[in-house]
Design a protein around this motif. Structure first.
Motif, PDB file in Angstrom:
ATOM      1  N   MET A 115     -12.204 -19.718  33.857  1.00 18.69           N
ATOM      2  CA  MET A 115     -13.500 -20.364  34.066  1.00 18.69           C
ATOM      3  C   MET A 115     -14.652 -19.475  33.613  1.00 18.69           C
ATOM      4  O   MET A 115     -15.638 -19.957  33.048  1.00 18.69           O
ATOM      5  N   THR A 116     -14.517 -18.181  33.852  1.00 16.20           N
ATOM      6  CA  THR A 116     -15.582 -17.263  33.432  1.00 16.20           C
ATOM      7  C   THR A 116     -15.685 -17.211  31.919  1.00 16.20           C
ATOM      8  O   THR A 116     -16.790 -17.257  31.352  1.00 16.20           O
ATOM      9  N   SER A 117     -14.551 -17.122  31.233  1.00 16.64           N
ATOM     10  CA  SER A 117     -14.598 -17.078  29.769  1.00 16.64           C
ATOM     11  C   SER A 117     -15.133 -18.389  29.199  1.00 16.64           C
ATOM     12  O   SER A 117     -15.906 -18.380  28.232  1.00 16.64           O
ATOM     13  N   GLY A 118     -14.752 -19.525  29.795  1.00 16.75           N
ATOM     14  CA  GLY A 118     -15.277 -20.806  29.343  1.00 16.75           C
ATOM     15  C   GLY A 118     -16.785 -20.889  29.526  1.00 16.75           C
ATOM     16  O   GLY A 118     -17.512 -21.372  28.647  1.00 16.75           O
ATOM     17  N   ARG A 119     -17.254 -20.425  30.677  1.00 13.42           N
ATOM     18  CA  ARG A 119     -18.704 -20.434  30.939  1.00 13.42           C
ATOM     19  C   ARG A 119     -19.446 -19.529  29.970  1.00 13.42           C
ATOM     20  O   ARG A 119     -20.491 -19.913  29.423  1.00 13.42           O
ATOM     21  N   LEU A 120     -18.924 -18.333  29.725  1.00 14.17           N
ATOM     22  CA  LEU A 120     -19.608 -17.398  28.839  1.00 14.17           C
ATOM     23  C   LEU A 120     -19.619 -17.902  27.395  1.00 14.17           C
ATOM     24  O   LEU A 120     -20.599 -17.702  26.668  1.00 14.17           O
ATOM     25  N   ALA A 121     -18.543 -18.568  26.978  1.00 15.94           N
ATOM     26  CA  ALA A 121     -18.523 -19.170  25.643  1.00 15.94           C
ATOM     27  C   ALA A 121     -19.603 -20.242  25.536  1.00 15.94           C
ATOM     28  O   ALA A 121     -20.334 -20.322  24.540  1.00 15.94           O
ATOM     29  N   ALA A 122     -19.707 -21.068  26.583  1.00 16.26           N
ATOM     30  CA  ALA A 122     -20.721 -22.126  26.590  1.00 16.26           C
ATOM     31  C   ALA A 122     -22.129 -21.550  26.595  1.00 16.26           C
ATOM     32  O   ALA A 122     -23.017 -22.034  25.867  1.00 16.26           O
ATOM     33  N   TYR A 171     -20.519 -13.655  22.583  1.00 18.23           N
ATOM     34  CA  TYR A 171     -19.487 -14.067  23.535  1.00 18.23           C
ATOM     35  C   TYR A 171     -18.584 -12.894  23.896  1.00 18.23           C
ATOM     36  O   TYR A 171     -18.331 -12.625  25.079  1.00 18.23           O
ATOM     37  N   LYS A 172     -18.107 -12.174  22.886  1.00 25.04           N
ATOM     38  CA  LYS A 172     -17.251 -11.014  23.143  1.00 25.04           C
ATOM     39  C   LYS A 172     -18.006  -9.942  23.916  1.00 25.04           C
ATOM     40  O   LYS A 172     -17.464  -9.307  24.839  1.00 25.04           O
ATOM     41  N   ALA A 173     -19.280  -9.744  23.590  1.00 22.49           N
ATOM     42  CA  ALA A 173     -20.083  -8.750  24.306  1.00 22.49           C
ATOM     43  C   ALA A 173     -20.244  -9.138  25.774  1.00 22.49           C
ATOM     44  O   ALA A 173     -20.166  -8.278  26.660  1.00 22.49           O
ATOM     45  N   ALA A 174     -20.445 -10.444  26.026  1.00 21.20           N
ATOM     46  CA  ALA A 174     -20.583 -10.912  27.405  1.00 21.20           C
ATOM     47  C   ALA A 174     -19.282 -10.738  28.176  1.00 21.20           C
ATOM     48  O   ALA A 174     -19.279 -10.346  29.351  1.00 21.20           O
ATOM     49  N   LEU A 175     -18.159 -11.021  27.534  1.00 15.36           N
ATOM     50  CA  LEU A 175     -16.856 -10.822  28.173  1.00 15.36           C
ATOM     51  C   LEU A 175     -16.613  -9.347  28.479  1.00 15.36           C
ATOM     52  O   LEU A 175     -16.128  -8.992  29.559  1.00 15.36           O
ATOM     53  N   ASP A 176     -16.954  -8.485  27.515  1.00 10.92           N
ATOM     54  CA  ASP A 176     -16.770  -7.048  27.717  1.00 10.92           C
ATOM     55  C   ASP A 176     -17.592  -6.535  28.886  1.00 10.92           C
ATOM     56  O   ASP A 176     -17.191  -5.582  29.568  1.00 10.92           O
ATOM     57  N   ASP A 177     -18.735  -7.151  29.115  1.00 11.22           N
ATOM     58  CA  ASP A 177     -19.618  -6.716  30.191  1.00 11.22           C
ATOM     59  C   ASP A 177     -19.246  -7.335  31.532  1.00 11.22           C
ATOM     60  O   ASP A 177     -19.802  -6.969  32.561  1.00 11.22           O
ATOM     61  N   SER A 178     -18.302  -8.267  31.540  1.00 10.41           N
ATOM     62  CA  SER A 178     -17.894  -8.953  32.762  1.00 10.41           C
ATOM     63  C   SER A 178     -16.661  -8.297  33.364  1.00 10.41           C
ATOM     64  O   SER A 178     -16.031  -7.432  32.746  1.00 10.41           O
ATOM     65  N   PHE A 179     -16.290  -8.745  34.551  1.00 14.63           N
ATOM     66  CA  PHE A 179     -15.075  -8.237  35.196  1.00 14.63           C
ATOM     67  C   PHE A 179     -13.828  -8.569  34.388  1.00 14.63           C
ATOM     68  O   PHE A 179     -12.800  -7.892  34.509  1.00 14.63           O
TER      69      PHE A 179
END
Length: 432
Positions: A320-327, A348-356
């Motif tokens: 769900m987090t990856s789907g939200r960050l992609a959106a 998107y990749k930068a946001a994922l890297d910065d997330s848990f």
């Protein structure tokens, strides 16, 4: 169907629904495609829902989501053939107005989540298979479906079509999945009266219990078992790496039958009626197995991207987090009137890297290989731990000092002193 959309989402699981809902709510034109008869049709298994990830998408989800039980107790068991040693954490603090974890049944939950996508303005079409991506050079500009005149175009396509993403593979975004990076889990749903479930697990109302299980039940293969309490049923399952199943020549259902017959498990499901059975692939390669996550006109999320934390048995929250960050990446680019090209989708990749999500996967990046190359963690140690507990708890006239000496000797005999030191170091290095 020739209309062009701002975004197309392939798949209606947690990742796909999170992406489609977030973009539709922001006013983007969104098409979501699902090959099942309805969202969730292909999913009968129980699962754990992590509230925080969904709450960031739908803050009031608890008002109408089809939730089973909120988890107030986590048990962790290590089994040998006849016994188990373990620990548990139970807290009344989890009986808050906003519990942290829930057990769910995926079929009704996915259908509910997809309904939210429709209510937000997204177009959801089921019973439709996306056969390939439409590309201009390396840029994805749409999809081709199995429907007549099924070419559909969009500024960006988000792939959330499950662990074995055939679309990503066919487009060359990643290669064949390696058997050592994928687990096959089999699950059953055993139906019992609500009061029986509550009595057996010492719970009341909508309280629930989760049991994570390791040890002899996997025959030394890398894998675990699990038990979840639902309102009127129990989800029981077990999974191991595909590479280990192939090497051992053991069928998954054989492990499940042995698990059901174990003295620690049999009383918990006694009298239950088994009505549902499912098999499911789970990406467990961890950080090193995560493929390229974006490119010109496309992103990949959830199980399709290998985003599962196998150590903590977390998947839906990463999806769900990856789907939200992609959106949110698409929304931001639309607001800035920027095209969905690879340099811009890198957000998107930068946001994922910065997330848990990536921080947790990175933390355990060495663990999959260590477990794969050290099967004694799933065979020798469960036996030793259970025998140690049995020795210390057996009152037989032998003094405790002698018992401790016997236990130490058994560990050294099985692994040697340097072997024990090496195992401790390997586990420290893999989890530090």
């Amino acid at each position: 169907m020739a209309e062009k959309f701002d975004a197309i989402v392939v798949g209606a699981g947690p990742a796909g629904n999170a992406a489609a809902y977030t973009m539709a709510k922001a006013g983007l034109s969104v098409l979501q495609l699902e090959r099942g008869e309805t969202p969730g049709t292909k999913n009968v298994q129980g699962a754990i829902l992590y509230a925080d990830a969904l709450e960031r998408i739908i803050p009031d989800f608890r008002d109408d989501a089809p939730l089973e039980r909120h988890v107030i107790e986590q048990r962790m068991w290590v089994l040998d053939e006849k016994s188990f040693i373990g620990t548990n954490y139970r807290s009344d603090a989890f009986n808050s107005d906003q519990p942290n974890r829930y057990t769910i049944l995926r079929a009704p939950f996915d259908k509910w989540f997809s309904g939210k996508v429709k209510a937000a303005g997204g177009l959801v079409i089921c019973e439709t298979t996306v056969t390939e991506l439409i590309q201009e050079g390396k840029k994805v500009i749409g999809i081709h479906t199995d429907r007549e005149g099924g070419d559909i175009y969009a500024d960006v396509v988000i792939l959330a079509d499950g662990v074995n993403s055939l679309l990503a593979k066919k487009a060359g975004f990643h290669g064949e999945l390696e058997a050592k990076n994928v687990a096959l889990a089999v699950k059953e749903i055993h139906f019992l009266p609500e009061e029986v479930v509550q009595s057996r697990f010492n719970i009341k109302g909508n309280e629930g219990v989760v049991i994570e299980i390791a040890g002899a039940v996997t025959h030394g293969m890398v894998g675990t078992a699990f038990l979840y309490t639902n309102k009127e049923s129990i989800t029981l399952g077990i999974g191991c790496l595909l590479s280990d199943f192939k090497k051992a020549g053991i069928a998954p259902y054989t492990l499940l039958e042995e698990l059901k017959a174990h003295p620690a498990i049999a009383p918990l499901i006694a009298g239950g009626e088994m009505k549902e059975y499912a098999a499911h692939l789970i990406p467990e390669g961890g950080y090193k197995a995560v493929p390229t996550l974006y490119g010109d006109g496309w992103m990949i999320a959830g199980d399709s991207a290998g985003l599962v934390n196998a150590v903590h048995r977390e998947g839906s929250n990463l999806a769900m987090t990856s789907g939200r960050l992609a959106a949110e990446t698409v929304i931001a680019l639309k607001e800035m009137k920027l095209p969905c090209t690879a340099p811009h989708l890198a957000r998107y990749k930068a946001a994922l890297d910065d997330s848990f999500v990536m921080k947790d996967l990175r933390k355990y990046k060495e663990l999959p290989e260590i477990l794969h190359s050290n099967p004694h963690f799933f065979s020798v140690y469960p036996q030793l731990l259970n025998r140690a507990a049995h020795t210390m708890l057996m009152v037989d006239g032998q003094d405790k000092h002698s018992k401790e000496k016997t236990i130490r000797g058994s560990f050294v005999q099985q692994r040697s002193l340097w072997g024990l030191v090496g195992d401790a170091y390997r586990m420290w290095r893999a989890t530090r």
